[in-house]
Design an enzyme around this catalytic site. Sequence first.
Site, PDB file in Angstrom:
ATOM      1  N   ARG A  43      37.391  52.291 107.927  1.00 17.08           N
ATOM      2  CA  ARG A  43      36.496  53.388 108.198  1.00 17.08           C
ATOM      3  C   ARG A  43      35.120  53.162 107.627  1.00 17.08           C
ATOM      4  NH1 ARG A  43      40.846  57.717 106.087  1.00 17.08           N
ATOM      5  NH2 ARG A  43      42.357  57.275 107.687  1.00 17.08           N
ATOM      6  N   ASP A 101      31.309  47.078 106.043  1.00 16.51           N
ATOM      7  CA  ASP A 101      30.520  47.775 105.029  1.00 16.51           C
ATOM      8  C   ASP A 101      30.332  46.918 103.789  1.00 16.51           C
ATOM      9  OD1 ASP A 101      33.224  47.994 104.346  1.00 16.51           O
ATOM     10  OD2 ASP A 101      33.089  50.070 103.699  1.00 16.51           O
ATOM     11  N   ASP A 104      34.347  41.836  99.692  1.00 18.82           N
ATOM     12  CA  ASP A 104      34.759  41.516  98.322  1.00 18.82           C
ATOM     13  C   ASP A 104      35.364  40.116  98.302  1.00 18.82           C
ATOM     14  OD1 ASP A 104      34.164  43.809  96.599  1.00 18.82           O
ATOM     15  OD2 ASP A 104      35.626  44.909  97.775  1.00 18.82           O
ATOM     16  N   ARG A 166      31.633  58.973 101.082  1.00 14.40           N
ATOM     17  CA  ARG A 166      31.100  58.187 102.202  1.00 14.40           C
ATOM     18  C   ARG A 166      29.796  58.776 102.724  1.00 14.40           C
ATOM     19  NH1 ARG A 166      35.018  54.605 104.092  1.00 14.40           N
ATOM     20  NH2 ARG A 166      37.184  55.250 103.857  1.00 14.40           N
TER      21      ARG A 166
END
Length: 176
Positions: A43, A101, A104, A166
């Site tokens: 998301r 987004d 990592d 968010r």
Amino acid sequence: MTVQMNVMISADDIQAKVKQLGAAINQFYANSNKELVLIGLLRGSVIFMADLCRAIEKPHELDFMTVSSYGGTSTVSTRDVKILKDLDGDIEGKDVIVVEDIIDSGRTLSKVMEMLKTRNPNSIELCTLVSKPSRREIELDVRFLGFEVEDRFIVGYGLDYNQKYRHIPFIGEIGL
């Protein structure tokens, strides 16, 4: 619960970077006659992708995937990537940009890229708003990169903590 947050990347800096990324994408695909598809990984990518698609002048499609490398309620990755929501459209012969987004470790995204390559796109590139290079376990070729940040727990502009934060227009470091 009281949450403290320090702004790491301002809303103005994010919007300027999104415009830069859109311009870079416009230039990169200027001579391509192939259809362009942006694939957002749900998301977290939704807010970034919404702004990014408006900064891209070349006509393009949007599609989404939901993938998981976590089993049930575990907070430890199984490193086995499962597709929870697959693409609605076909990407064969198209130019594809996977929009993320944050990157990592790179493990999940690496598996997603491998899966998508088997679907025979004309090309496939990565675009991420945020990268944490110090956490990288698998190197990825990120063609369109927004910001590199230190290994901090960040939220905002699509990034969340337990599905919260968010909506904030900047990226902040969260302290619980």
